[in-house]
Design a protein around this motif. Structure first.
Motif, PDB file in Angstrom:
ATOM      1  N   ASP A 176      -0.691 -10.762   6.227  1.00 47.40           N
ATOM      2  CA  ASP A 176      -0.093 -11.482   7.350  1.00 47.40           C
ATOM      3  C   ASP A 176       1.216 -10.797   7.733  1.00 47.40           C
ATOM      4  OD1 ASP A 176       1.828 -12.292   5.486  1.00 47.40           O
ATOM      5  OD2 ASP A 176       1.152 -14.378   5.410  1.00 47.40           O
ATOM      6  N   ALA A 177       1.962 -11.401   8.631  1.00 47.19           N
ATOM      7  CA  ALA A 177       3.207 -10.802   9.119  1.00 47.19           C
ATOM      8  C   ALA A 177       4.239 -10.589   8.007  1.00 47.19           C
ATOM      9  CB  ALA A 177       3.803 -11.674  10.220  1.00 47.19           C
ATOM     10  N   ASP A 178       4.142 -11.378   6.941  1.00 46.49           N
ATOM     11  CA  ASP A 178       5.073 -11.261   5.817  1.00 46.49           C
ATOM     12  C   ASP A 178       4.566 -10.314   4.733  1.00 46.49           C
ATOM     13  OD1 ASP A 178       6.894 -13.095   6.936  1.00 46.49           O
ATOM     14  OD2 ASP A 178       5.719 -14.778   6.160  1.00 46.49           O
ATOM     15  N   GLY A 179       3.381  -9.728   4.944  1.00 49.81           N
ATOM     16  CA  GLY A 179       2.823  -8.803   3.964  1.00 49.81           C
ATOM     17  C   GLY A 179       1.983  -9.460   2.887  1.00 49.81           C
ATOM     18  N   ASN A 180       1.698 -10.759   3.058  1.00 45.85           N
ATOM     19  CA  ASN A 180       0.906 -11.502   2.077  1.00 45.85           C
ATOM     20  C   ASN A 180      -0.570 -11.487   2.455  1.00 45.85           C
ATOM     21  OD1 ASN A 180       3.310 -12.275   0.768  1.00 45.85           O
ATOM     22  ND2 ASN A 180       3.542 -13.994   2.158  1.00 45.85           N
ATOM     23  N   SER A 181      -1.431 -11.343   1.475  1.00 48.03           N
ATOM     24  CA  SER A 181      -2.875 -11.421   1.716  1.00 48.03           C
ATOM     25  C   SER A 181      -3.386 -12.751   1.192  1.00 48.03           C
ATOM     26  CB  SER A 181      -3.596 -10.277   0.994  1.00 48.03           C
ATOM     27  OG  SER A 181      -3.231  -9.044   1.552  1.00 48.03           O
TER      28      SER A 181
END
Length: 77
Positions: free
Chosen positions: A11-16
């Motif tokens: 996602d935009a925060d780098g979380n999958s």
């Protein structure tokens, strides 16, 4: 379980996450198992470090206020 988060776009925060690029019920459902598995299963049988994508996913969840709310509810039982 290791293969699925490895294939997800962050996602935009780098979380999958498990479904649709955002935190969902699927993540919370798997979270309760993953969070409690390591302390209950001996290291020679299960070591979270052997699954880097799952470990990163779990760390992402542990950083979420909603996941911590679930943990507090679990601990109250």
């Amino acid at each position: 379980m290791e293969g699925h988060p490895a294939k997800q776009k962050p996602d935009a925060d780098g979380n999958s996450w498990f479904v649709g690029g955002r935190l969902s019920y699927a993540d919370i459902a798997f979270f309760t198992w993953q969070h409690t598995a390591e302390p209950r299963i001996p290291n020679e049988e299960f070591n979270q470090d052997d699954y880097p994508h799952v470990k990163k996913w779990l760390d992402n969840l542990l950083a979420c206020p909603s996941a911590n709310k679930v943990l507090k509810l679990q601990e109250a039982k």
